[in-house]
Motif scaffolding. Structure first.
Motif, short mmCIF file in Angstrom:
data_model
loop_
_atom_site.label_atom_id
_atom_site.label_comp_id
_atom_site.label_asym_id
_atom_site.label_seq_id
_atom_site.Cartn_x
_atom_site.Cartn_y
_atom_site.Cartn_z
N SER A 1 0.83 -1.21 0.00
CA SER A 1 0.00 0.00 0.00
C SER A 1 0.86 1.26 0.00
O SER A 1 0.55 2.23 -0.69
N LEU A 2 1.93 1.26 0.79
CA LEU A 2 2.81 2.43 0.84
C LEU A 2 3.48 2.67 -0.51
O LEU A 2 3.52 3.81 -1.00
N VAL A 3 4.00 1.62 -1.14
CA VAL A 3 4.69 1.77 -2.42
C VAL A 3 3.71 2.23 -3.50
O VAL A 3 4.00 3.16 -4.26
N VAL A 4 2.57 1.58 -3.57
CA VAL A 4 1.57 1.93 -4.59
C VAL A 4 1.09 3.36 -4.40
O VAL A 4 0.96 4.12 -5.37
N THR A 5 0.84 3.76 -3.16
CA THR A 5 0.36 5.11 -2.89
C THR A 5 1.40 6.16 -3.24
O THR A 5 1.09 7.17 -3.90
N ALA A 6 2.62 5.95 -2.81
CA ALA A 6 3.68 6.94 -3.07
C ALA A 6 4.00 7.04 -4.55
O ALA A 6 3.99 8.15 -5.13
N VAL A 7 4.27 5.90 -5.19
CA VAL A 7 4.64 5.91 -6.60
C VAL A 7 3.47 6.37 -7.47
O VAL A 7 3.63 7.19 -8.38
N GLY A 8 2.28 5.84 -7.19
CA GLY A 8 1.11 6.20 -7.98
C GLY A 8 0.78 7.68 -7.89
O GLY A 8 0.45 8.32 -8.90
N THR A 9 0.87 8.26 -6.70
CA THR A 9 0.54 9.68 -6.53
C THR A 9 1.52 10.56 -7.28
O THR A 9 1.12 11.49 -7.99
N ILE A 10 2.80 10.28 -7.16
CA ILE A 10 3.82 11.10 -7.83
C ILE A 10 3.66 11.04 -9.35
O ILE A 10 3.63 12.07 -10.04
N ILE A 11 3.55 9.82 -9.88
CA ILE A 11 3.45 9.67 -11.33
C ILE A 11 2.15 10.27 -11.85
O ILE A 11 2.12 10.93 -12.90
N SER A 12 1.05 10.06 -11.15
CA SER A 12 -0.24 10.56 -11.63
C SER A 12 -0.28 12.08 -11.65
O SER A 12 -0.81 12.67 -12.60
N VAL A 13 0.27 12.73 -10.63
CA VAL A 13 0.28 14.20 -10.60
C VAL A 13 1.12 14.73 -11.77
O VAL A 13 0.73 15.70 -12.44
N ILE A 14 2.27 14.11 -12.03
CA ILE A 14 3.12 14.56 -13.13
C ILE A 14 2.42 14.39 -14.48
O ILE A 14 2.40 15.31 -15.32
N ILE A 15 1.81 13.22 -14.70
CA ILE A 15 1.15 12.96 -15.99
C ILE A 15 -0.04 13.88 -16.19
O ILE A 15 -0.23 14.46 -17.28
N MET A 16 -0.86 14.06 -15.17
CA MET A 16 -2.04 14.92 -15.31
C MET A 16 -1.64 16.37 -15.51
O MET A 16 -2.29 17.11 -16.28
N ALA A 17 -0.57 16.83 -14.85
CA ALA A 17 -0.10 18.20 -15.06
C ALA A 17 0.44 18.38 -16.48
O ALA A 17 0.20 19.42 -17.12
N MET A 18 1.15 17.37 -16.99
CA MET A 18 1.68 17.46 -18.36
C MET A 18 0.56 17.41 -19.40
O MET A 18 0.70 17.98 -20.49
N TYR A 19 -0.54 16.76 -19.10
CA TYR A 19 -1.68 16.74 -20.02
C TYR A 19 -2.46 18.06 -19.93
O TYR A 19 -2.92 18.59 -20.94
N ALA A 20 -2.60 18.57 -18.71
CA ALA A 20 -3.42 19.78 -18.51
C ALA A 20 -2.73 21.03 -19.04
O ALA A 20 -3.41 21.98 -19.46
N TYR A 21 -1.41 21.05 -19.01
CA TYR A 21 -0.70 22.28 -19.42
C TYR A 21 -0.93 22.62 -20.89
O TYR A 21 -1.27 23.77 -21.22
N PRO A 22 -0.77 21.69 -21.84
CA PRO A 22 -1.01 22.07 -23.25
C PRO A 22 -2.44 22.51 -23.52
O PRO A 22 -2.66 23.47 -24.28
N ILE A 23 -3.42 21.83 -22.95
CA ILE A 23 -4.81 22.20 -23.25
C ILE A 23 -5.23 23.48 -22.54
O ILE A 23 -6.34 23.99 -22.77
N SER A 24 -4.37 24.01 -21.67
CA SER A 24 -4.65 25.31 -21.04
C SER A 24 -4.10 26.47 -21.85
O SER A 24 -4.44 27.63 -21.58
#
Length: 304
Positions: free
Chosen positions: A83-106
Motif C-alpha cells: 500500500s505504501l509503495v503503490v500510494t507513493a509511486v502512484g501519486t507522484i506519477i499521476s500528478v506529473i502525468i495529469m499536469a503534463m496533459y493539462a498544461y497544453p490544453i490550457s
C-alpha cells in the motif's frame, strides 16, 4: 469612545470571536469523537461490546482484536508495504502525468486543445465497462498480479485534469510565459521551472486526493491480484472481515473453533481495529498538504 448598546466595539468583537471559537470547538469535537470511539472500541472486550454496545468508557480493556489480526503479521507487513509503495509511486506519477496533459490544453495557442479537452471530458461520462477494462490490463498489457495493475487504473482522473487546466489558464498570466520565451526558455523549461512552482496549491490538492484514492482502493486488488504477495492492506482487511463473518455464520466451523480452544473470533472490535490500521498512516499525509490545501480548493472561485 463610541458605545453600541452600552458596549464598546471591542466587547462586541470579543463576543463574536467567542461564539465563532465555540462553534469550531464543537465542530472539531463532532469530527474527533467518532474517531476516538473507533479507537476505544478496538481496545475493548468483544463480549462487553456485544452485550452493552459501543461506549467511550469500556468495561474491560482487551487486545484480542489486535492479537487476532497480527497472528499473520508477516502478511500484514507485506500488504502494508504494498500500500505504501503503490500510494507513493502512484501519486507522484499521476500528478506529473495529469499536469503534463493539462498544461497544453490550457494554452490558447495550442491548436488542438479543444479536441484533447473533449477527449478527457468524454471519459467522465462514458467508459468501456468492467470486462473490457479487465481484459486490457490482463490480456493486452499482461499486468495481472503485479504492482503496476494497482497503479495504472487510478493514474489519471479527468476531473483533476480539468481542474489543473482551469488553474493553469486562469491563474498563471500568459505574459509570464511570453517573457520566458523571449529569454530563450523552451516549453519544457517553462513548464518545469515556472508553471509547476507557481501551481503548488492545486498540485498539492490533487496529490492529496490521489493519495486518498490509492490508499483506500481495494477493488483493483480484488480484480487483478489472485495471490497474497501483492495484496494491498485495504483488500487484506476487507477479506479478513469477510472471513470472520463467514466463520461466525457457520455453526459447524464456530463449534470446531470453540472446541479447539483457539482464540475467539472478534467481530465488532476487529472491525474497529481494521479501521485504526487503515486510517493510521494516511492521517500523517495531511500535514504535508495542509499549507496549500485551502488555496487549491478555492481554485477558480475568484478571478482577478
Amino acid at each position: 469612545m463610541v458605545r453600541v448598546n452600552g458596549r464598546k466595539p471591542n466587547d462586541i468583537s470579543n463576543t463574536a470571536h467567542f461564539i465563532i471559537n465555540l462553534f469550531f470547538w464543537f465542530y472539531t469535537a463532532v469530527c474527533i469523537l467518532p474517531l476516538l470511539l473507533v479507537i476505544i472500541v478496538s481496545f475493548s472486550d468483544e463480549k462487553a461490546v456485544l452485550l452493552n454496545g459501543y461506549s467511550f468508557l469500556p468495561e474491560s480493556f482487551s487486545l484480542s482484536a489486535y492479537r487476532f489480526l497480527f497472528k499473520d503479521w508477516e502478511q500484514i507487513l507485506r500488504s502494508f508495504g504494498v500500500s505504501l509503495v503503490v500510494t507513493a509511486v502512484g501519486t507522484i506519477i499521476s500528478v506529473i502525468i495529469m499536469a503534463m496533459y493539462a498544461y497544453p490544453i490550457s494554452r490558447k495557442d495550442f491548436p488542438h486543445k479543444n479536441v484533447f479537452s473533449f477527449f478527457m471530458f468524454f471519459t467522465m461520462l462514458f467508459n468501456g465497462g468492467l470486462v473490457p477494462w479487465y481484459l486490457v490490463y490482463t490480456q493486452m498489457l499482461n499486468l495481472k498480479n503485479t504492482l503496476a495493475a494497482l497503479i495504472l487504473p487510478l493514474l489519471v482522473s479527468a476531473f483533476f485534469v480539468l481542474m489543473l487546466r482551469t488553474f493553469f489558464s486562469g491563474t498563471i498570466p500568459p505574459a509570464l510565459m511570453e517573457s520566458a520565451k523571449i529569454d530563450g526558455a523552451g516549453e519544457f523549461r517553462i513548464f518545469a521551472q515556472i508553471i509547476l512552482p507557481l501551481s503548488l496549491p492545486v498540485l498539492a490538492t490533487v496529490a492529496l486526493f490521489q493519495t486518498l484514492n490509492y490508499w483506500n482502493d481495494w477493488f483493483t486488488s480484488l480484480v487483478f491480484i489472485t495471490g497474497s504477495k501483492n495484496v494491498n492492506l485495504q483488500y487484506l482487511m476487507y477479506k479478513t472481515m469477510l472471513d470472520i463473518q463467514f466463520l461466525n455464520s457457520n455453526t459447524q466451523a464456530l463449534q470446531a473453533i470453540n472446541q479447539s480452544g483457539a482464540l475467539q473470533l472478534p467481530t465488532e472490535t476487529a472491525r474497529m481495529a481494521m479501521a485504526v490500521l487503515g486510517i493510521g498512516p494516511i492521517v500523517f499525509a495531511y500535514p504535508f498538504f495542509q499549507k496549500y490545501f485551502v488555496k487549491g480548493l478555492t481554485v477558480g472561485a475568484v478571478k482577478g
